[in-house]
Design an enzyme around this catalytic site. Structure first.
Site, PDB file in Angstrom:
ATOM      1  N   ASP A  38      22.637  51.366 -21.142  1.00 50.64           N
ATOM      2  CA  ASP A  38      22.417  49.937 -21.372  1.00 50.64           C
ATOM      3  C   ASP A  38      23.293  49.102 -20.448  1.00 50.64           C
ATOM      4  O   ASP A  38      24.498  48.970 -20.674  1.00 50.64           O
ATOM      5  CB  ASP A  38      22.720  49.625 -22.837  1.00 50.64           C
ATOM      6  N   SER A  70      25.241  45.850 -22.076  1.00 49.11           N
ATOM      7  CA  SER A  70      26.442  45.911 -22.915  1.00 49.11           C
ATOM      8  C   SER A  70      27.447  46.829 -22.232  1.00 49.11           C
ATOM      9  O   SER A  70      27.126  47.464 -21.218  1.00 49.11           O
ATOM     10  CB  SER A  70      26.101  46.422 -24.329  1.00 49.11           C
ATOM     11  N   ASN A  95      30.144  48.833 -24.160  1.00 50.37           N
ATOM     12  CA  ASN A  95      30.838  49.801 -25.026  1.00 50.37           C
ATOM     13  C   ASN A  95      30.012  51.057 -25.234  1.00 50.37           C
ATOM     14  O   ASN A  95      28.783  51.031 -25.150  1.00 50.37           O
ATOM     15  CB  ASN A  95      31.132  49.183 -26.395  1.00 50.37           C
ATOM     16  N   TRP A 106      29.202  53.683 -28.234  1.00 45.44           N
ATOM     17  CA  TRP A 106      29.362  53.961 -29.662  1.00 45.44           C
ATOM     18  C   TRP A 106      28.351  55.006 -30.122  1.00 45.44           C
ATOM     19  O   TRP A 106      27.233  55.099 -29.599  1.00 45.44           O
ATOM     20  CB  TRP A 106      29.298  52.705 -30.512  1.00 45.44           C
ATOM     21  N   TYR A 153      24.223  42.398 -34.220  1.00 42.56           N
ATOM     22  CA  TYR A 153      22.816  42.441 -33.862  1.00 42.56           C
ATOM     23  C   TYR A 153      22.054  41.527 -34.822  1.00 42.56           C
ATOM     24  O   TYR A 153      22.640  40.898 -35.696  1.00 42.56           O
ATOM     25  CB  TYR A 153      22.286  43.874 -33.926  1.00 42.56           C
ATOM     26  N   ASP A 158      18.688  44.263 -17.180  1.00 45.97           N
ATOM     27  CA  ASP A 158      19.079  44.824 -18.481  1.00 45.97           C
ATOM     28  C   ASP A 158      18.240  46.068 -18.783  1.00 45.97           C
ATOM     29  O   ASP A 158      17.082  45.980 -19.184  1.00 45.97           O
ATOM     30  CB  ASP A 158      18.893  43.770 -19.575  1.00 45.97           C
ATOM     31  N   THR A 166      16.488  46.990 -22.524  1.00 48.04           N
ATOM     32  CA  THR A 166      15.272  46.407 -23.100  1.00 48.04           C
ATOM     33  C   THR A 166      14.082  46.712 -22.203  1.00 48.04           C
ATOM     34  O   THR A 166      14.232  46.907 -20.992  1.00 48.04           O
ATOM     35  CB  THR A 166      15.413  44.880 -23.274  1.00 48.04           C
TER      36      THR A 166
END
Length: 465
Positions: free
Chosen positions: A168, A171, A173, A175, A211, A353, A356
């Site tokens: 992604d 963003s 991070n 996780w 989100y 991006d 998406t």
């Protein structure tokens, strides 16, 4: 008198004969008993000797088995050592900056969105970029983000714990689900277990990303992260303790691999690519994404760390570069947009991006696009059309070069709640800038994200898209 003497002698002789006969009989019986005893002893000795021989043979077989087992253990240990040496050599080469790595992207086969998928993803984007879409006529809850089609593999910990993650660029991070997460989404995906990793380092700082349906919450941790054969020790990432709602329940990935700038990283966590650069894990401080189009193949292109050599996917290494205008998202200046010969936009800010599948455009540009292609706009910010409808090609002008996407590639098949398949424009409406260029754009152009020079490069892909 003489007769008496003869009779007496005869009786004496008979007695002697009878006595001798008894003695012979007794001796013969004793001999037979002695023979039986000796035979019994011989039999016992033979049994003992046979038992000893069998025990010796069994012992030899046991020794052979033990020796064979030892040899097998030695072979396995040598193989493990050899593998560790090879791996250590590879990791050493990676740390010395002598390599780069190519990671295959997996593609969700024969994917067709539903209207709920589409609106869920729009709500996801709205929460990320802080804008709102037009009010939908259907449900507004996030039900599914499985339409984020491209995923890759990543390992955390020692020994490796394997995860499927969404690469992604929107963003920053990393996780994955943690061991204490009880949310439905966590139950359906792989969890990271710190107790099973010898390289885990506790951090404990709280973590949260908002989100549309709530916050993904958790705690930070450090561990060894391996991806595409490259190793980063003590990478900070988040273990989720809560994934609310149904946002990630049906997703085909366990977690997120953030590839944006550190400036948008939650808790200012140093990004994976940033660590690769500072630790000389990769040759050049850059990465590239080449996406493959749909169909039945499960392979969806490649994520390349440390190199811009995408000739296997783009046919050449000739890129058009444009500077990053804001170091956060991968944002740049999109000079013009044309639909056919009609100019629908001048200079606007745009973001690449990979998290998406959508392309978004501000309302004014969106309305112009719809007018040219002749689709039917809805109150939910989409524009519907028959799948057989022919629409003009789209041209995106970046750094003076035209990047053309065929008109039939700017249509997206969507399945309605009634099970009917229709088509919509790949461009959705947002109130204002920036334009978001998701997978619908990226899959046609290999894209280089150059952190060292703060620029983005584009090259046409030779993949069937």
């Amino acid at each position: 008198m003489r007769c008496r003497i003869l009779v007496l002698c005869a009786i004496i002789c008979l007695l002697v004969i009878l006595t001798e006969a008894r003695q012979r009989k007794a001796k013969h019986s004793a001999d037979r008993r002695s023979l039986a005893v000796r035979s019994g002893h011989r039999s016992q000795r033979s049994s003992v000797r046979q038992g000893r021989r069998l025990a010796a043979r069994s012992g030899k077989h046991r020794k052979r088995r033990l020796n064979a087992a030892k040899k097998n253990r030695r072979r396995r240990n040598l193989a493990r050592k050899s593998k560790r040496k090879t791996k250590a050599k590879t990791e050493s080469n990676a740390r010395s900056g002598a390599t780069y790595a190519i990671l295959p992207l997996d593609f969700q086969q024969n994917f067709v969105r539903t209207t709920d998928n589409l609106r869920s993803e729009k709500a996801f984007l709205a929460s990320r970029y802080g804008f709102s879409f037009a009010k939908t006529s259907g449900t507004a809850t996030l039900k599914n983000t499985a339409n984020m089609e491209y995923t890759c593999k990543m390992n955390i910990g020692t020994p490796k714990q394997k995860f499927t993650v969404l690469p992604d660029t929107g963003s920053s991070n990393i996780w994955v689900p943690g061991p204490h997460c009880k949310s439905k989404a966590c139950q359906k995906h792989k969890k990271y277990h710190p107790a099973k990793s010898s390289t885990y380092v506790k951090n404990g700082k709280s973590f949260a990303i908002t989100y549309g349906s709530g916050s993904v919450a958790g705690v930070l941790a450090k561990d060894t992260v391996r991806i595409a054969g490259l190793t980063v020790a003590n990478q900070t990432f988040a273990m989720t303790t809560k994934e609310p709602g149904t946002t990630f329940v049906t997703s085909n990935f366990d977690g997120i691999l953030g590839l944006g700038y550190r400036s948008i990283s939650v808790d200012n966590v140093k990004t994976l690519v940033e660590n690769m650069c500072s630790e000389d894990v990769i040759t050049s401080c850059k990465f590239a994404i080449c996406m493959k189009g749909g169909g039945s193949s499960s392979r969806g292109g490649a994520l390349i760390f440390g190199s811009s050599n995408t000739s296997a996917y783009s046919g050449s290494n000739s890129y058009t570069y444009t500077p990053v205008t804001t170091k956060g998202y991968w944002q740049f200046t999109l000079q013009d947009i044309y639909v056919g010969s009609t100019k629908v936009s001048g200079s606007v800010q745009a973001i690449v991006d990979s998290g998406t599948s959508l392309i978004t455009a501000p309302t004014a540009i969106y309305n112009k696009i719809n007018k040219v292609i002749g689709c039917t706009a809805t109150s939910s910010g989409e524009c519907w059309m028959k799948c057989a409808k022919k629409i003009p090609d789209f041209t995106f002008v970046i750094a003076g070069k035209k990047f053309v996407v065929k008109g039939n590639k700017m249509k997206v098949k969507v399945k309605t709640n009634r099970g009917k398949t229709v088509c919509i424009s790949a461009v959705s409406e947002v109130p204002d800038e920036p334009v978001i260029l998701g997978d619908a754009f990226i899959r046609h152009f290999c894209t280089v994200f150059d952190l060292a020079n703060n620029r983005i490069g584009f090259a046409a892909t030779t993949y069937a898209t």
